[in-house]
Structures are given as C-alpha cells and as structure tokens.
Scaffold this motif. Sequence first.
Motif, short mmCIF file in Angstrom:
data_model
loop_
_atom_site.label_atom_id
_atom_site.label_comp_id
_atom_site.label_asym_id
_atom_site.label_seq_id
_atom_site.Cartn_x
_atom_site.Cartn_y
_atom_site.Cartn_z
N SER A 104 0.85 -1.18 0.00
CA SER A 104 0.00 0.00 0.00
C SER A 104 0.89 1.23 0.00
O SER A 104 2.05 1.18 0.43
CB SER A 104 -0.91 0.01 1.24
N ASP A 130 -4.01 -0.13 -0.87
CA ASP A 130 -4.50 1.21 -0.60
C ASP A 130 -3.62 2.29 -1.22
O ASP A 130 -2.40 2.13 -1.34
CB ASP A 130 -4.53 1.47 0.91
N TYR A 132 -3.41 6.28 -0.16
CA TYR A 132 -3.87 7.36 0.73
C TYR A 132 -2.99 8.59 0.54
O TYR A 132 -1.78 8.46 0.30
CB TYR A 132 -3.85 6.91 2.19
N ALA A 326 -3.96 4.24 9.09
CA ALA A 326 -5.17 3.78 8.41
C ALA A 326 -4.88 2.57 7.52
O ALA A 326 -5.58 1.55 7.59
CB ALA A 326 -5.80 4.91 7.60
N VAL A 327 -3.85 2.67 6.67
CA VAL A 327 -3.58 1.56 5.76
C VAL A 327 -3.01 0.35 6.51
O VAL A 327 -3.25 -0.80 6.12
CB VAL A 327 -2.65 1.98 4.60
N ARG A 329 -3.91 -0.56 9.54
CA ARG A 329 -5.08 -1.24 10.11
C ARG A 329 -5.81 -2.07 9.07
O ARG A 329 -6.31 -3.16 9.36
CB ARG A 329 -6.03 -0.20 10.70
N HIS A 330 -5.87 -1.55 7.84
CA HIS A 330 -6.51 -2.33 6.77
C HIS A 330 -5.75 -3.62 6.50
O HIS A 330 -6.35 -4.67 6.28
CB HIS A 330 -6.58 -1.50 5.48
N ARG A 331 -4.43 -3.55 6.51
CA ARG A 331 -3.64 -4.76 6.26
C ARG A 331 -3.81 -5.77 7.39
O ARG A 331 -3.87 -6.97 7.16
CB ARG A 331 -2.16 -4.40 6.06
N GLY A 335 -8.61 -5.72 4.88
CA GLY A 335 -9.46 -4.94 3.99
C GLY A 335 -8.69 -3.82 3.32
O GLY A 335 -7.47 -3.71 3.46
N VAL A 336 -9.42 -2.98 2.59
CA VAL A 336 -8.84 -1.80 1.96
C VAL A 336 -9.79 -0.63 2.17
O VAL A 336 -10.96 -0.81 2.47
CB VAL A 336 -8.59 -2.01 0.45
N GLY A 337 -9.27 0.56 1.97
CA GLY A 337 -10.06 1.77 2.14
C GLY A 337 -10.84 2.12 0.89
O GLY A 337 -10.89 1.35 -0.08
#
Length: 443
Positions: A104, A130, A132, A326-327, A329-331, A335-337
Amino acid sequence: MSAIDEGKPLRVALLGCGVVGTSVARLLTLGRDDFTARIGRPLEIVGIAVRRLGRDRSETGVAEELFTTDAEELVTRADIVVEVIGGIEPARSLILRAFEHGASVVTANKALLAEDGPTLYAAAEKHGVDLYYEASVAGAIPLLRPLRESLAGDDVTRILGIVNGTTNYVLDKMDSTGQGFDEAVQQAQALGYAEADPTADVEGFDAAAKAAILASLAFHSRVTAADVHREGISEVTAADVRAAADMDCVVKLLAICERVPGADGLPGISVRVHPAMIPRTHPLAGVREAFNAVFVEARAAGSLMFYGPGAGGDPTASAVLGDIVAVARHRVGGGVGPRESAYADLQVLPMGQALTRYYISLQVHDRPGVLAQVATAFAAHEVSIQQVRQQVSQRQDEQSQGGAELVIVTHTASDEALAATVNEISAMDIVRGVTSVMRVEGE
C-alpha cells in the motif's frame, strides 16, 4: 508478551528524507509503542531511499545502514511505502512498482495526483492495496478524509479555500503592513515560507494541483491540474490591497471548486485558482500568516470550516502518519479503504462560464457623461452594476492629471461577459486605462 507484541511487524519503506521525510521517520521511531497499540502490529522501518549517502541523518532516529540509494529495490520488500520525494518521476514509477509488489502507498505528492491520479487509483485497485494522500492538500488539516469518507453520504456544492501558505503570508503582510509584493515575498523567503524560486506558489501552480484533488473528491469526477483555471498573485499591487480595504475586504488567493450548471443546462463544475477580494466578515478573511483554511458547503451538513498549518515538517508528517495508521489497520484487518469515486463524470466548465462578482477600477477623463457611457457598456453585455464610486484620481503620474478614478463593483456575472465589457471600455477614448480587475468572492 501480549498478542499485539507477538504480531509480525509491518514493513515500512520511506522514499525521501527531506523536511517531511525526516519528521515522518523521527515520529515513527519515537511513537513505536503507541503505533503498535493503535494498529495491532508493530511498524518497522526497513529502509529510507535517499539521493546520496553519507549525510548526517541522526535526527531521524534510524540506523545509518537502513539508508539506501536503491529505491526500486526498497519498494519490493515493504508492506507500506511512504512517498515524500515529490514531482512526477521517479515517484510515479516507484509507486506503481510498489503496488505491483503488494504494498500500500501513502503519498504527499499533489503534483502527481493532480496530473495522473486515475492511473494510480486503477493500479491500487488492480493489486488490492491502498492509496492514501491526506498530506497532499493543506498539510496537517484533516480535509481529504472528511471529503472522501465523512461526507460520502452528502452532496458537496462548493469549496472555497486558502491552500497555499506562502501566498497567504505574502498577501497578509501586504494587507497588514502596506508592503509591496516584492518586499513581502522577500520576507517570506527570509522566514522559510517561500522557496528561493517562489514561482510554483505565487503563480498558483501549487494551489491549482490541490484544487484538482479537492474537486475530484468533492464532485466524484476526474479533474486534473490542466482543467483548473489558474492565476497567481504576482500582479496584485499595494493599490489593489488598499482598494480591498476601502471595501472592508482583504485579498486572498483562493481555490474555488463549485457545482454549477453549464451553458447547455447540464450539471458541471467550475474549478479555479485566482486572487479575490473577500469581506472581512467571512471566516477565511481572518486566516493570517502562512496558515491554510478551507470552507466546505454541503447540501445537508451546511457550512464546514477546516483550519490549521498547511505546511512544515511535523504538521505534514502528522497527516502522513494518520494515513500510515489507516492503511496498516486495513492490512491487519484484511481490507482496503475507499477507492476512486468518479461515477458522476461531471464536465469541467471553461472559465468563461464561471460566475462571480467583480471589482473594476478605471482611470477616465473627468468630464460630463463619462459614467453614463461606461454604464451603457456594462448593460450591453448584461453585467449589472451593484455600486459605483467616482473620485478625483489619486495617481501622481502625468497621464492622470485632470482625470478621475471610477470604481465599479458588479453583481454576479460570467467571466466571459465581464471580459467583453472590459475590452469594450478599454477601447473608449474617455477611458485612460483599466487599472485593476479583481473578482469578489465570499458573499
């Protein structure tokens, strides 16, 4: 050891170690334990790509052996790549290479996003990662995420913003001290607010790139920097600033993005950057020094104001670190944003169709009938006059002797109609010259 501590570290690669990159590395290192708690996994800097080795970079808190000149190799072994080198290339190629290797990306690169954002969005989506970029507009101010996420259920109608700290500092000093443009720029350079070559700032290129990003997010349409009408502040004079003060206004370089109907009646968007007078009662008028502020108008939410430092190492790093969390936490969560939202595909209208009010100052011959002739020209182009003031010319040059100054403020009119009006009155033998034309916003 807790489950959090047992998690495998997320590998972070940093591209660039200038003012912002240094702050990002230092704050990541200092806040290691807090970031682990917030994310659920540790963050580990696995390398920092720089142009040259051998400089003292102890301020980052990163071991010297982690610095490298091989950015292409570095991005292949990271989970999160942070790009703060700026410019188009090699940033674009490095970001695309990072996506291809499953990383990301967090970037502060407004120029690249404004020129080729869709390519980056498509690549991120293709590889399931992601992209961002909160730090690309307005530094530390949380602005892009509210537009992209918090207001996703609303309809943004207008954005009016001060998004360049250098120009705001210059115009603020011209207003508060009476300095001329050149003197104010020199002061900004001495304080580190302006580059040695301030062209990107004072000619509006920086603000135009940011306006393109804001318009793309707000109106769910693809807008590039080339779509943005751009005017800088280098032609703003001390006389213009004094004239604004006489109207109880200040001059600001504004980024304006608004949803408006086109000449064909279909919905469109106007995206422009230019200096304008705004009333001192408007919230943006009180934005001083090198600060940024953005005024957002939405159908349901109403008027929202975002304000704060728009540049600097630590403030910009704050926005970068927020994106990293943020990215990350997605990993951790799998998930992805949010992806690119360009479904509306609204047309970007030419500047001629932009609607606003205008301030015009003319030097005319002081004789009967002058005002009537000028007013007739305005009426012929359907530009309505809101107020007019005529006075003996205050100019000291020989050409103005025996002349008068005519100041006109219009009601809302199209830029095309105003330009045609100015062209006509400029050719009149009763008009010695059009000394100033400036838009009036914020009402």
